[in-house]
Motif scaffolding. Structure first.
Motif, short mmCIF file in Angstrom:
data_model
loop_
_atom_site.label_atom_id
_atom_site.label_comp_id
_atom_site.label_asym_id
_atom_site.label_seq_id
_atom_site.Cartn_x
_atom_site.Cartn_y
_atom_site.Cartn_z
N ASP A 20 1.11 8.70 5.63
CA ASP A 20 1.22 7.67 4.60
C ASP A 20 1.73 6.39 5.25
O ASP A 20 2.62 6.44 6.10
N PHE A 21 1.20 5.25 4.82
CA PHE A 21 1.71 3.96 5.24
C PHE A 21 1.18 2.91 4.27
O PHE A 21 0.26 3.16 3.49
N ASN A 22 1.76 1.73 4.34
CA ASN A 22 1.32 0.62 3.50
C ASN A 22 0.74 -0.48 4.36
O ASN A 22 1.22 -0.73 5.46
N SER A 23 -0.29 -1.13 3.85
CA SER A 23 -0.89 -2.25 4.57
C SER A 23 -1.78 -3.06 3.64
O SER A 23 -2.40 -2.50 2.74
N GLU A 24 -1.84 -4.35 3.91
CA GLU A 24 -2.75 -5.26 3.20
C GLU A 24 -4.10 -5.34 3.91
O GLU A 24 -5.04 -5.94 3.40
N LYS A 25 -4.20 -4.78 5.11
CA LYS A 25 -5.43 -4.86 5.88
C LYS A 25 -6.53 -4.03 5.21
O LYS A 25 -6.25 -3.04 4.53
N PRO A 26 -7.80 -4.39 5.42
CA PRO A 26 -8.90 -3.62 4.81
C PRO A 26 -9.00 -2.22 5.43
O PRO A 26 -8.65 -2.02 6.59
#
Length: 193
Positions: A20-26
């Motif tokens: 699991d991780f968060n990112s704004e990247k596509p």
């Protein structure tokens, strides 16, 4: 910020690693991150999802692809119709646009033919309805020891599964560990099926 969930499954093992991780990247950036040196990516897009970019649009952008035709039963099973899936051949930096659906990304060092994929799909996923997803069923029958696959969650492309041999899975997980991702977590659990 999208919460990415990636399941990693080593062939022959009941162990699954959830990342699991968060990112704004596509999402395509993270699919590309799984690509190891020397690999080509084939993309399989089912007929119900290939309206996003039709054959004419692919041709106009010089994207190489094959059409895979198959018969499906209509809603009540009273008749059949022919539908056309797309197999996007390896194209640098091109990812078929995602709206929803279970997209399949095949990573291989070998040149593969339309027949290779059709034979495998017809054997492993004859109905294609509800079969191809991130649960990893039947993938080992297409793959060589070097190949690996990604299947996206039907509703969320940022949730996908990666299946391959343990050494490949370990290399890909290491790439993500070294990427300095926000709220990064890894958890191992055993498959219950």
């Amino acid at each position: 910020m999208p919460d990415f969930i990636i399941h990693f499954k080593s062939l022959g093992s009941k162990l699954i690693t959830r990342m699991d991780f968060n990112s704004e990247k596509p999402t395509t950036e993270f699919i590309e991150k799984t690509k190891l040196d020397g690999y080509k990516i084939y993309q399989y897009i089912q007929s119900g999802n290939n309206y996003v970019m039709n054959a004419e649009e692919l041709l106009s952008k010089n994207i190489l692809f094959e059409k895979l035709s198959r018969e499906v039963k209509t809603w009540f099973g009273l008749s059949k119709k022919t539908v056309t899936d797309f197999l996007i051949m390896p194209n640098k930096d091109f990812y078929y646009p995602y709206e929803f659906g279970s997209y399949l990304y095949i990573f291989t060092k070998q040149d593969r033919t339309k027949a290779d994929f059709e034979n495998w799909l017809n054997k492993e996923f004859p109905s294609r309805f509800g079969h191809i997803d991130e649960t990893f069923t039947g993938f080992e029958n297409l793959m060589t020891d070097e190949d690996y696959l990604i299947a996206t969650n039907h509703d969320f492309q940022h949730q996908f599964g990666v299946v391959g041999n343990k050494n490949i899975i370990d290399q890909i997980i290491t790439e993500f560990k070294n990427a300095n991702l926000s709220e990064f977590e890894l958890e191992d659990y055993e498959e219950e099926r």
